[in-house]
Structures are given as structure tokens and as C-alpha cells.
Write a protein that holds these residues in place. Structure first.
Motif, PDB file in Angstrom:
ATOM      1  N   LYS A 110     -23.519  41.287  56.858  1.00 41.38           N
ATOM      2  CA  LYS A 110     -22.916  41.742  55.594  1.00 41.38           C
ATOM      3  C   LYS A 110     -23.702  41.257  54.366  1.00 41.38           C
ATOM      4  N   GLU A 111     -24.287  40.061  54.421  1.00 37.38           N
ATOM      5  CA  GLU A 111     -25.071  39.576  53.289  1.00 37.38           C
ATOM      6  C   GLU A 111     -26.344  40.395  53.112  1.00 37.38           C
ATOM      7  N   LYS A 112     -26.956  40.758  54.247  1.00 37.23           N
ATOM      8  CA  LYS A 112     -28.149  41.603  54.202  1.00 37.23           C
ATOM      9  C   LYS A 112     -27.808  42.966  53.610  1.00 37.23           C
ATOM     10  N   LEU A 113     -26.640  43.495  53.979  1.00 37.77           N
ATOM     11  CA  LEU A 113     -26.193  44.782  53.453  1.00 37.77           C
ATOM     12  C   LEU A 113     -25.967  44.695  51.942  1.00 37.77           C
ATOM     13  N   LYS A 114     -25.430  43.571  51.495  1.00 38.92           N
ATOM     14  CA  LYS A 114     -25.182  43.384  50.068  1.00 38.92           C
ATOM     15  C   LYS A 114     -26.490  43.388  49.281  1.00 38.92           C
ATOM     16  N   VAL A 115     -27.513  42.711  49.809  1.00 42.07           N
ATOM     17  CA  VAL A 115     -28.828  42.674  49.154  1.00 42.07           C
ATOM     18  C   VAL A 115     -29.449  44.071  49.153  1.00 42.07           C
TER      19      VAL A 115
END
Length: 265
Positions: A110-115
Motif C-alpha cells: 500500500k505504501e508503494k501504491l501511495k508513492v
């Protein structure tokens, strides 16, 4: 298990699979919605991120397979066909494990998706060009987001100062979809002119636009919609588990197969 209990199990299994069939259709619908939606933020992600397209196709595949399993479960339960019930149990177990694996992947990514989402929007803002017909749908989708959420840019209106077209015009224009004036929102896309031109280069502080960025609003929108999707998937998983229990129970208590029960074509 007595014949009465077998009948009760059989009809409970049939009802669960009927619901299972409906929920599979809902998952299928979500997948199709992601692919065809051209008016919300989903369109920005769908046209910029191949991972979302892949996810949409996976949802369509899972939805279609879920509907097929629901049909097989209904057929196997009503006609007490052990081979169909066994196949149904195996497929349900595979689908359930796949759903758990997908949920874990999404959670840890999810953090990668946010970036990735931030990079997509920043690139869109910097290269926004109303005359570019190839990116018209993508740009219209972002204009729609800014209008609906009443925001400007990803972290704030200042990001629009990096747009090449606005820089070339000394920022004497601003994105219409960011405007806090109703007459600009009638146009809804492209750039609007400042009513009182400034001598020299203007800044976003001189624009009649919303100051807050869209990041918080978009994240809230995604949480709301992902919550619906996750809720549906959780409901499907519960029904899958119950279906597995009922199908293996019924399968173990059918002493002999009666293929004469299979409907003739």
C-alpha cells in the motif's frame, strides 16, 4: 447423518451458493466498473497504472469463476453429485487461498501504491495540456476530481506553477477546475484567465482557487470505495468457508452416486 439432516444440509448449501452466485456477479461488476469508468479518479489510475488494469482483469476473472462455482455448487447440492461437490470444494479452497494471498500483497504494497499515485498525479499536472486529445480522458478525470473534492493540485495549488503551459504564460492563467468561482466551473476544464492581469509573473497565491490539495480527499475517497470492495470480498470469503463446510459434509454422507439425477440435455 440421517436423511433429514442431509436434506437440510443440501438446501442450505443451495441457498449459500445462490448468494455466492450473486456476490460473484458483484465482484465481476467491480472489475468492469474499474475498466469502463471515465469520470472519477479511478480513470486517472486506470489510464496511468498498468497494475490497476491487471487488478481489474483479476477481479473480472475471480467474479466469473465465483459465479461458475456457485452454479456448480447449486447443481451438485440439488442433485447430490459427489464428484461435483468434491470439485466445488477444491475450487473454493483455491479461490479462498488466492483471496488471502491477494489481500496480503495489497496490504504490504500500500505504501508503494501511495508513492506511485503521487508520481502519477504530479506528472499529470506538470504535463496538463487541454489541446492534447490523446490524454483528454485522463485530464478530464483529474478536472472532475478537483471539481468534486474542491481542491487544487496533489499537495496544493502551488504544484500547478510547474505546468509548462502556465509557466510560459507567466502564470497569468490558472486551472478552471481549481477555481472557487462558480462561473469558472461552468467550463470545468482547461485554463481560465485572471480577471485583473498582473505586471510580471503571477503565483498561485494570486489565483482564485482552492488552497488545499487533493491528496487527503482522494485518499478518503479511495478508503471509502476500497472499504466497499473489501466488505464484499469478506462476505464472499465467509460464504466460501461455509460452502466448503457444507459441501464436504454433504459429500461424505452421500453413500452412492446416482447419475440418473443429472438433468438430461
Amino acid at each position: 447423518m440421517g436423511s433429514g439432516c442431509i436434506k437440510v444440509t443440501k438446501y442450505f448449501l443451495f441457498l449459500f451458493n445462490l448468494l455466492f452466485l450473486i456476490l460473484g456477479a458483484v465482484i465481476l461488476g467491480f472489475g468492469i466498473w474499474i475498466l469502463v469508468d471515465k469520470t472519477s479518479f479511478i480513470a486517472v489510475l486506470q489510464m496511468s497504472s498498468p497494475s490497476l488494469k491487471t487488478g481489474a482483469y483479476i477481479l473480472i476473472g475471480v467474479g466469473a469463476l465465483t459465479m461458475l462455482m456457485g452454479f456448480l455448487g447449486c447443481l451438485g447440492a440439488v442433485n447430490e453429485i459427489r464428484c461435483l461437490l468434491g470439485l466445488y470444494f477444491t475450487c473454493l479452497m483455491i479461490i479462498l487461498l488466492a483471496q488471502i494471498a491477494a489481500a496480503l500483497v495489497i496490504y504490504f504494497q500500500k505504501e508503494k501504491l501511495k508513492v506511485e499515485l503521487s508520481d502519477i498525479v504530479v506528472d499529470l499536472i506538470e504535463n496538463y495540456d487541454p489541446s492534447d486529445e490523446e490524454k483528454r480522458n485522463l485530464q478530464d478525470a483529474w478536472d472532475y476530481v478537483q471539481t468534486q473534492i474542491a481542491c487544487c493540485g496533489w499537495t496544493g495549488a502551488k504544484q500547478w506553477e510547474n505546468n509548462e503551459i502556465l509557466r510560459n504564460k507567466s502564470n497569468t492563467e490558472y486551472p478552471c477546475s481549481c477555481s472557487n468561482r462558480s462561473k469558472d466551473l461552468v467550463e470545468g476544464r482547461g485554463f481560465c484567465n485572471l480577471e485583473d492581469p498582473l505586471n510580471g509573473t503571477a503565483t498561485s497565491a494570486d489565483w482564485p482557487v482552492h488552497e488545499q490539495g487533493c491528496m487527503d480527499g482522494v485518499e478518503e475517497w479511495l478508503k471509502d470505495n476500497l472499504g466497499i470492495i473489501l466488505g464484499v470480498c469478506t462476505g464472499v470469503a465467509v460464504i466460501e468457508l461455509l460452502g466448503m463446510i457444507l459441501s464436504i459434509s454433504l459429500c461424505k454422507n452421500i453413500h452412492s452416486e446416482d447419475y440418473t439425477k443429472v438433468p438430461k440435455s
